[in-house]
Write a protein that holds these residues in place. Sequence first.
Motif, short mmCIF file in Angstrom:
data_model
loop_
_atom_site.label_atom_id
_atom_site.label_comp_id
_atom_site.label_asym_id
_atom_site.label_seq_id
_atom_site.Cartn_x
_atom_site.Cartn_y
_atom_site.Cartn_z
N PRO A 169 0.83 -1.22 0.00
CA PRO A 169 0.00 0.00 0.00
C PRO A 169 0.85 1.26 0.00
O PRO A 169 0.49 2.27 -0.61
CB PRO A 169 -0.83 -0.13 1.28
CG PRO A 169 -0.07 -1.08 2.14
CD PRO A 169 0.63 -2.01 1.21
N GLN A 170 2.01 1.20 0.63
CA GLN A 170 2.89 2.37 0.72
C GLN A 170 3.44 2.78 -0.64
O GLN A 170 3.89 3.91 -0.81
CB GLN A 170 4.03 2.14 1.72
CG GLN A 170 5.04 1.10 1.33
CD GLN A 170 4.63 -0.35 1.61
OE1 GLN A 170 3.52 -0.62 2.05
NE2 GLN A 170 5.54 -1.27 1.33
N ALA A 171 3.37 1.89 -1.64
CA ALA A 171 3.86 2.23 -2.99
C ALA A 171 3.09 3.41 -3.58
O ALA A 171 3.62 4.12 -4.43
CB ALA A 171 3.75 1.02 -3.91
N ILE A 172 1.86 3.61 -3.11
CA ILE A 172 1.08 4.77 -3.58
C ILE A 172 0.67 5.67 -2.42
O ILE A 172 -0.26 6.46 -2.52
CB ILE A 172 -0.17 4.34 -4.41
CG1 ILE A 172 -1.14 3.51 -3.56
CG2 ILE A 172 0.25 3.59 -5.67
CD1 ILE A 172 -2.52 3.36 -4.18
N GLY A 173 1.37 5.53 -1.29
CA GLY A 173 1.08 6.37 -0.13
C GLY A 173 -0.23 6.02 0.57
O GLY A 173 -0.82 6.85 1.25
N LEU A 174 -0.66 4.78 0.44
CA LEU A 174 -1.92 4.33 1.02
C LEU A 174 -1.69 3.69 2.38
O LEU A 174 -0.66 3.05 2.60
CB LEU A 174 -2.58 3.31 0.07
CG LEU A 174 -4.00 2.89 0.36
CD1 LEU A 174 -4.96 4.07 0.20
CD2 LEU A 174 -4.41 1.77 -0.60
#
Length: 196
Positions: free
Chosen positions: A32-37
């Motif tokens: 999720p962190q790949a898109i700041g989620l």
Amino acid sequence: MDIRYKTYYNQHMSKSLEDTSKFLSYVLRHEPQAIGLTLDSEGWADIAALIEGARQAGTILNRDLIQQVMDTSDKKRFTISEDGLRIRAAQGHSAKTVAITYPEKIPTEFLYHGTAARFLESILKEGLRPGKRHHVHLTQDEQTAVAVGQRYGKPVVLKIEALRMHQQGFKFFLAENGVWLTDWVPPEFLNADLDK
């Protein structure tokens, strides 16, 4: 509509939905962190934040496309919350922040797991382990197991003595999409069907 255009459109839409499903799986299960989620402990993400994060990462996503993916997926990989504001992957997480509380269930006598023949020796020695995921995934449907195994090479279906495992203290959980989950399947509960 011209038949050639209709064929092109259907193939393109199918590819677009498949790509979107893969993107959603990636960010809602693993990164999720790949898109700041941010995912909460139950795996839920805010849909508006998902759409905005995807946009900033260069992926076009909207509520209609998400709904199309959900409506056309026979695997039911994603769930939208009752209020329609959040989404999560049904199972298959490797993200460390996620620890979904699945309902514990008594399994049927046998469950199945599809894999490739090249992994069989190791599995029969060590049992089925979740790898990077949180659980081992099992199905009640032997044909589904065959299809999963084919994704990785020559398929092998493992027949798991699930009820016997449960009777010996192993826990089983059932995800919203009908996938059975457990922490580990020791080798003594496995039988391999090599005739697939």
